[in-house]
Every structure is written in C-alpha cells, then in structure tokens.
Design a protein around this motif. Structure first.
Motif, PDB file in Angstrom:
ATOM      1  N   UNK A   1      46.811  23.981  37.126  1.00 65.46           N
ATOM      2  CA  UNK A   1      47.620  24.884  37.929  1.00 65.46           C
ATOM      3  C   UNK A   1      48.003  24.198  39.226  1.00 65.46           C
ATOM      4  N   UNK A   2      49.141  24.630  39.769  1.00 67.79           N
ATOM      5  CA  UNK A   2      49.577  24.082  41.046  1.00 67.79           C
ATOM      6  C   UNK A   2      48.818  24.820  42.138  1.00 67.79           C
ATOM      7  N   UNK A   3      47.723  24.212  42.600  1.00 65.72           N
ATOM      8  CA  UNK A   3      46.804  24.978  43.446  1.00 65.72           C
ATOM      9  C   UNK A   3      46.567  24.327  44.796  1.00 65.72           C
ATOM     10  N   UNK A   4      47.419  23.431  45.218  1.00 69.64           N
ATOM     11  CA  UNK A   4      47.200  22.818  46.514  1.00 69.64           C
ATOM     12  C   UNK A   4      46.159  21.725  46.466  1.00 69.64           C
ATOM     13  N   UNK A   5      45.546  21.456  47.624  1.00 67.86           N
ATOM     14  CA  UNK A   5      44.643  20.315  47.721  1.00 67.86           C
ATOM     15  C   UNK A   5      43.387  20.518  46.892  1.00 67.86           C
ATOM     16  N   UNK A   6      43.070  19.546  46.082  1.00 70.83           N
ATOM     17  CA  UNK A   6      41.852  19.563  45.274  1.00 70.83           C
ATOM     18  C   UNK A   6      40.902  18.540  45.860  1.00 70.83           C
ATOM     19  N   UNK A   7      39.772  18.981  46.436  1.00 67.75           N
ATOM     20  CA  UNK A   7      38.872  18.000  47.036  1.00 67.75           C
ATOM     21  C   UNK A   7      38.287  17.061  46.005  1.00 67.75           C
ATOM     22  N   UNK A   8      37.961  15.862  46.464  1.00 67.76           N
ATOM     23  CA  UNK A   8      37.399  14.850  45.560  1.00 67.76           C
ATOM     24  C   UNK A   8      35.973  15.246  45.235  1.00 67.76           C
ATOM     25  N   UNK A   9      35.601  15.293  43.965  1.00 69.06           N
ATOM     26  CA  UNK A   9      34.224  15.647  43.619  1.00 69.06           C
ATOM     27  C   UNK A   9      33.257  14.567  44.081  1.00 69.06           C
ATOM     28  N   UNK A  10      32.020  14.987  44.307  1.00 67.14           N
ATOM     29  CA  UNK A  10      31.005  14.015  44.710  1.00 67.14           C
ATOM     30  C   UNK A  10      30.858  12.967  43.623  1.00 67.14           C
ATOM     31  N   UNK A  11      30.719  11.711  44.006  1.00 62.72           N
ATOM     32  CA  UNK A  11      30.655  10.662  42.986  1.00 62.72           C
ATOM     33  C   UNK A  11      29.469  10.861  42.056  1.00 62.72           C
ATOM     34  N   UNK A  12      29.749  10.847  40.784  1.00 63.43           N
ATOM     35  CA  UNK A  12      28.679  10.997  39.806  1.00 63.43           C
ATOM     36  C   UNK A  12      28.796   9.864  38.810  1.00 63.43           C
ATOM     37  N   UNK A  13      27.843   9.773  37.924  1.00 69.36           N
ATOM     38  CA  UNK A  13      27.851   8.668  36.970  1.00 69.36           C
ATOM     39  C   UNK A  13      28.960   8.826  35.929  1.00 69.36           C
ATOM     40  N   UNK A  14      29.442  10.069  35.769  1.00 71.98           N
ATOM     41  CA  UNK A  14      30.444  10.276  34.724  1.00 71.98           C
ATOM     42  C   UNK A  14      31.808   9.733  35.134  1.00 71.98           C
ATOM     43  N   UNK A  15      32.058   9.673  36.446  1.00 75.35           N
ATOM     44  CA  UNK A  15      33.375   9.204  36.887  1.00 75.35           C
ATOM     45  C   UNK A  15      33.519   7.751  36.495  1.00 75.35           C
TER      46      UNK A  15
END
Lengths: 431, 368
Positions: free
Chosen positions: A416-430
């Motif tokens: 959805x077009x929802x504006x700013x999406x904060x960066x998720x905390x770095x995890x091992x899956x990224x």
C-alpha cells in the motif's frame, strides 16, 4: 626422421629464433667490421621483437581483437565491414587518424603538447627489449632486466602528465593528477611483489637458459610456475599493473563518464592515435612481462622442446591480455580515493606479508637442504602459499571492514502507498 | 616550509559531456576532487511546449507530450489524455484502459532499461550493461512499432481511448516477451548488484534522506529509494490500476544503489501487471468517439500518472475554446533534479556523475 632433424640447434631450428639470427650475425662478422654488425644486430632485434610481435599484436589483437571480443560481450558484432571479418579495420582506423586534423588549443603549451606523445611511445618500444622469446632470442639479455623493466614502465606516466598539463584544460588536469597519484601509490606494492619473486629465484634476469640463471630458467628447473608458488604476488602484480596501465576497473585517469577523456581530452588525430596505440603496447608489454615472470615465460613443462618457444610466449601474452579485455568489458570503475585506499591499506600490507613469508621460506629451504635446493620443498611451499594467500586476502578484507552480507541487494516490497516505512532492525534474515 | 597554495576552481560539467544525458550543465566549484558548490544550468533544450500548446487543439497537443520525455512517450500520452478526459468528462471503454495499462507498463520497463543501463555506464561499466539493456528495450520498441507504427514518439493514446486496437500478433509476442523479461532483470542484477565495485561506487553515495525527499516533493524511484512507499498507481488509481496485484518496491537509506535496485524491482512488478492485464483483456471498443474540435466546459483539471520517473502531472485550464487556455506539465525529472546540489556537495566529481545518473533525468522533460 626429417622432423627430428629440425630440432637440432642448427640455424634452421625455428624453435629458438636466436639460432638463425646468431648464424646470420656470425657469417656477417666474417666480412663486415664489428661496428656495422653491431648495428645490424640491433636492427634485427628491433625487427624481431617489435615488428613481428608487437605491431601485429597491437593492430590485430589489440585494436581488432579487443573490439571484437568486447563487441561480443556487449551482444553486438564489433567491426565487420572493412575486409573479411573486419580484418582491415585497424588499418582503416590508422588512415583515418592520420588524415584527421590534430587540433591544438590556443592556450596550450604547444611544445610540450607535441613532445608528450613521443615520450609516451618510446618506452613502449624499449620495454620489449628484455622480454625473452626463447632461450637465446632476447634482444638485450641484461642481468638486471627486472629493474630495467620497472624503471622504463614508469616513464609513460611522465608523458601522460605533461600531455595533460599542457592542454590548459581542467579535465586534462584532473586526468594528469589522477594518473600521477595512482602510479606513485601502485608502484610500491608492485615492486614489493616482484621483490619476493627475486628473493625466491635469486636472480634479476628475466630469461636465462641452460647454464645461465634467469627467472624463466628457474621455473624450468623446478618444474613449477611462479604463479603457483606465489599466487599473492601475482594477484598484487596484476592489480597494480592494471592500475598503472589505466585499464578498467582502474581507468580513472581517462574516466570517460567523469572527466571526458582525462589527459587525452584535447588530443586528436594521430597524436591521440599514438596514445591509444601505445596504451595497447604497454598492456601487451605488461602481459608479456607477467607471463614471463609468473607463467613460465617461453617454457611449457618440457613442451618447449617441441613447440617454438616464441609461439608459447606469444600465446601466453595474449591469454593474459584477454583478461585485460575481459575486465574492461565487464567491470565498473572505482573512485580515486577507493583506489588509494586499496593500494595503501590492502595491497601494501599484503605484499609486505608476502615478502616476509617468502623470505622465511627461502631460509627454511636453505637450511633444510644444506644449500642444494631441491624440488620437494618448492611444492610444499606452493601448497602452503596458496592456502596462506586465500586466508590472508579474506582475513585482511574482513579486518578492513568488508561485510558483503550486511548489504541488502533487493528492495523491500510493500503493498500500500503508506508513506515512510522505517528500516527494520537488522536481523540475520536480511540478505 | 611553506604550505602549498591552493584555491578552488570552477568546472563545467556539460553541456557537452558524456554523462549529462543530453544538454544539461552543472557548474561545480571543486577543491581538488571535492565539490564545494554545485549550480545547475538548464534551458539548453527549451522548446516552449507549454506555450505552443495554447495555440493548438486538444488532439494536436498529444504529439507534443511525446517529445517532452522522449523515453516514455506512452506514459506522457496517457497523462495528458487523462487530464483532457477529466476536463471534458469523457469515459474510456474498459479495453482502452487495459491497453493503456499494458502500454504504460511496457514503457516503464523500456525506460528503466535505459535508466539502469545509463546509470551503470556512469559508474564506469564500459557500455556492456547499457547494450544488454538496449537489447531488451529494443524488443519492447518492436512491440510499439507493431501496434502504432512508431518506436520512440508513439503518439498512440487518444482522448477517449487509444488510436488503434491491438493487432492480432501483439498478444503472442507480448506474452513471449514478458516471459523472458524477468530473466533479463535477474541477469542485470547478477551483473551489477552483486558486483563489489558497483556496490562500492553506489552504496552510501548521493544519499537523499526521507525528510529531504518528501520536502523536495520528489517522486518515483527517487522517493521510493528513500524508503517512502508512494506510488500514484496505488494512492490515486487510474485506468483501473486498483484491479491489478502488484507491490511497491522501496529502498533503505536513499542512496544511488537503492534507487537502482528499486528500478530493477519495478521492472519485475511491471511484468506482473502486464501479465494480469493480458489475461484479463476485455473485448469491446478500444476508444470512444470524441468530437475532433473538442471544446471542454470552462474549468480546470489536473491528472497525474506514475510515469517511469515519478509523478507526471498535467494541468489544463479550459476557457471553452478549441485549445487549452493554460497547459502545464509537472515534469518528474525537473523536480527530482532539484536535490542534486544536496546530493553532490561534499562528494567527489566521480560521485557527482553517479548522483546525476541515479536521478535518471531526461533533459527534454526538464526544459520542455
């Protein structure tokens, strides 16, 4: 039977071109004064090493082959209009370049601008003097060929610098400054890596043959190429030489997309053509030098008894040159500060470490065999050095902060077009 | 020992420069290699399209829009036609809308091919990725040629629909193409995104933080690269985009690399949309009959589409005459370029070229 007759060391033995030239000079020496024979010998060496090898290579491998191969890499044909398969394209290019007007900017320093291409061309010819094409066919078989080669290959930078400086063009100035800064930085690890080669072989002569020490002869004696014994030195040499030759990924001095053509911006016509042609000349010289020092030169594990040695070195040179073409066709360009960092923080410590390891091994070798060096230890050193090199490259890169897995290579997907999406905390899956 | 005297000097990047993507000029003041000031000079390609449009009828203006952003003529046609349809309240048949979606998404892929190729060229990958991208773009342009006879300036959309129905051979060709395109995107990704040198050149270079991106009214991959999920196709759907299932790719920190991977992912999403549109292509007329001398009622209209470069808006004012009283374009390239100074100052000249390449400008659109 008739074939076996050819592999004697008589003058008609074409495995080593030195035989036939030796015979010619020997006969001439009987009838002509010594000084004339000396000049003829110099001319023959020039013809043999430059006109037979360099010029055709430059025209047909450098200009045509490079354009053809890069064309294929870029899913296009490359030159195919002039002559069969475009074979005459280099000649057509040369004619075009000679016809073109060589412009000189009003503000340029004209004398320097004219001298620079000449200063650039001369060392390229000189470099081939020490490249051995066979046991006896070396134009100048001087005992310190490595020092000679390094010294001469530093000269074109001067030409590039004064050429770029003379234009009174800001892009040229950028190019000149970059090439000087880069050459000074990369000369240090290059010399250090060659020093380790000199250390293990104990000679500075490039060629050598039975009875005379030389790097090629050393590799023949111990039946191993130095690339296996010193992989790290080879890698460092390769990076440094591609930086000095201005080949991608280090072609920052004539970075086309940034500073137009760098120090060549204001050159046109044949003055530009000399720079362009001799760039390939230097690349070929560096390839010939690398194949001599690291890839066994004109020797081929005993095959050089059957195959003409000059064919072997030409094949090796062109295979090495293909790597230059390949990197040029695929890799992007680094930035100057990244290149400097690479030279001083990565290559220099590694080449020093390599030097230390090689020196230690030389001492071990000497002690363990009581001065009569045998083959067995060389193979052990080769295995150890390959492992150590791989480990050193990886560990040192990690220590310098290289973290490939920390960089996400795919964007995040949202629905959805929802504006700013904060960066998720770095995890091992990224990934 | 005296310190060496040094002073900043002015370097003109452009108007004739290999990496300015047309005739655009950046006047940078450099201190050595570091940029301390950048000033953009534009207008070399100004053709006064907005003023010219006031003298021509609404239909005659469609070819002008081809020539603003010449790499995405279909999207430009679409935006303009939507604005006129809004002004004159004209309904577009379903088939016309679906064809428009197919064409606009193909155009997005073609434009992103060009953007990704030219960007990698700016980082110094000598022509190889750009030629590979051109190879794929060529196939899309072949489809355009098959449909409307033109490859670059298509002039295909009409007020009330599209100019011609799709030819018979379009669908098999298009399906074959959308099957191969994701493979090409993977290939380009493997070639560039996995390349350490490319990463070193683009990661953390020309960062646009999300606050700056929003404040400067950026759009398209520039905005999404900064981590803002905003897409006109989702936020303000047109042409029935609400029916299609697709995602908005967003980046992490707004650097050049994020914008690059966002563009690559958008190509994949566009392929997804085209597949759905081809599957659900309704039958019926492709266009409604619109009077040739269209005189919309008095008023104004603003229609926006998600062009390849971002929000592409067309603003029209009608005074009941045969031609618009005022015609204005919101060009995404122009507005995206406004942050170039913030992106380049403090970086080196080489980074400025990467920054400029990552904006993906089309000078025809900036100068109009």
């Amino acid at each position: 039977m008739s074939l076996l007759m050819l592999i004697t060391d008589n003058w008609y033995d074409i495995r080593d071109l030195g035989n036939v030239s030796h015979e010619i000079l020997y006969q001439l020496d009987r009838v002509l004064p010594y000084s004339l024979v000396y000049i003829i010998a110099a001319l023959m060496g020039f013809v043999a090493s430059f006109l037979i090898f360099v010029l055709p290579s430059q025209l047909f491998v450098g200009v045509l082959g490079e354009r053809k191969i890069i064309g294929r890499m870029q899913s296009r044909y490359g030159p195919n209009r002039v002559g069969k398969f475009g074979l005459l394209q280099p000649i057509a290019d040369a004619i075009k370049l000679i016809q073109k007007e060589a412009l000189t900017p009003k503000a340029a320093d004209k004398a320097v601008m004219y001298i620079a291409p000449i200063v650039f061309v001369a060392p390229a010819v000189l470099l081939f003097a020490v490249v051995p094409f066979g046991g006896h066919s070396v134009f100048a078989d001087i005992p310190v060929s490595i020092v000679y080669f390094i010294a001469i290959s530093g000269l074109p930078v001067l030409a590039a610098f004064i050429g770029g400086w003379s234009h009174a063009n800001k892009y040229s100035l950028f190019g000149s400054m970059r090439i000087v800064a880069m050459t000074i930085s990369y000369e240090v690890p290059l010399v250090l890596s060659l020093l380790s080669v000199v250390l293990i072989t104990g000679t500075m002569r490039l060629g050598g043959h039975d009875g005379i020490d030389g790097i090629v002869q050393w590799q023949r004696d111990y039946h191993i190429w130095l690339i296996f014994l010193q992989p790290l030195a080879f890698l460092i040499y390769f990076f440094c030489v591609s930086a000095e030759l201005n080949r991608t990924p280090t072609d920052i001095a004539e970075a086309e997309s940034e500073i137009v053509a760098g120090y060549l911006t204001e050159y046109s016509g044949m003055k530009w053509g000399l720079f362009y042609g001799m760039d390939i000349g230097y690349a070929l010289a560096a390839a010939a030098f690398a194949s001599t020092v690291f890839l066994g030169g004109w020797s081929m594990f005993g095959l050089d008894r059957w195959i003409p040695s000059w064919l072997i070195i030409i094949a090796k040179t062109h295979l090495f040159y293909f790597i230059f073409i390949w990197t040029r066709g695929t890799l992007p360009r680094l930035r100057i500060d990244q290149l400097m960092t690479f030279a001083w923080k990565f290559l220099l410590p590694l080449s020093l470490a390599n030097l230390l390891v090689i020196a230690t091994e030389k001492v071990i070798w000497n002690k363990a065999t009581d001065g009569n060096f045998d083959n067995f230890w060389v193979y052990i050193f080769a295995a150890v050095n390959i492992l150590l090199s791989v480990a050193a490259v990886f560990i040192w890169a990690r220590l310098l902060g290289y973290r490939p897995e920390a960089t996400p290579k795919r964007p995040r997907l949202v629905n959805t077009a929802s504006g700013y999406v904060p960066i998720p905390a770095p995890s091992r899956e990224v990934r | 020992m005296n310190a060496l005297k040094s002073e900043p000097f002015v370097l003109n990047i452009g108007p004739q420069h290999p990496s300015t993507h047309g005739v655009f000029r950046v006047k940078v003041t450099v201190d050595g290699e570091r940029i301390i000031d950048a000033e953009m000079v534009m207008g070399y390609l100004h053709r006064s399209m907005e003023k010219l449009a006031e003298e021509r009828t609404y239909t005659q203006n469609i070819p002008f829009t081809d020539r603003t952003d010449y790499l995405s003529s279909m999207s430009n046609n679409l935006g303009y036609c939507l604005a006129v349809e809004k002004l004159a309240t004209i309904e577009v048949p379903d088939r016309g809308s679906a064809i428009r979606v197919i064409m606009a998404e193909f155009q997005r892929i073609a434009s992103h091919c060009m953007a990704a190729g030219a960007f990698t060229n700016d980082t110094g990958a000598w022509q190889t990725p750009v030629m590979w991208a051109f190879r794929e773009r060529e196939k899309i342009l072949d489809l355009f040629e098959m449909t409307c006879g033109a490859r670059l300036t298509c002039n295909y959309m009409r007020i009330g629909g599209v100019a011609f129905d799709l030819p018979k051979e379009f669908e098999p060709h298009a399906r074959k193409l959308v099957d191969t395109l994701p493979g090409f995107v993977d290939e380009l990704e493997g070639l560039m995104s996995e390349n350490e040198i490319f990463l070193a050149r683009t990661r953390g270079v020309a960062v646009v933080p999300h606050e700056l991106a929003a404040n400067a009214s950026l759009a398209g991959p520039m905005l999404r690269g900064s981590g803002i999920a905003w897409d006109i196709r989702k936020a303000d759907p047109y042409c029935g985009y609400e029916k299609y299932d697709f995602d908005i790719p967003i980046g992490y920190q707004g650097d050049s690399f994020d914008r690059f991977i966002v563009r690559l992912e958008e190509m994949r999403q566009s392929v997804k949309i085209i597949k759905q549109a081809l599957d659900g292509l309704p039958s019926g007329p492709h266009s409604t009959q619109v009077p040739l001398a269209l005189r919309p009622p008095k008023g104004e209209a603003y229609a926006r589409v998600e062009g390849p470069r971002g929000e592409l808006g067309y603003y029209l004012v009608s005074d009941e005459g045969p031609s618009p009283y005022r015609f204005h374009i919101r060009p995404p390239s122009f507005i995206n370029l406004s942050v170039l100074k913030q992106m380049t100052v403090g970086h080196s000249v080489a980074d400025a070229i990467v920054a400029l390449g990552s904006v993906d400008i089309v000078v025809g659109e900036i100068d109009r």
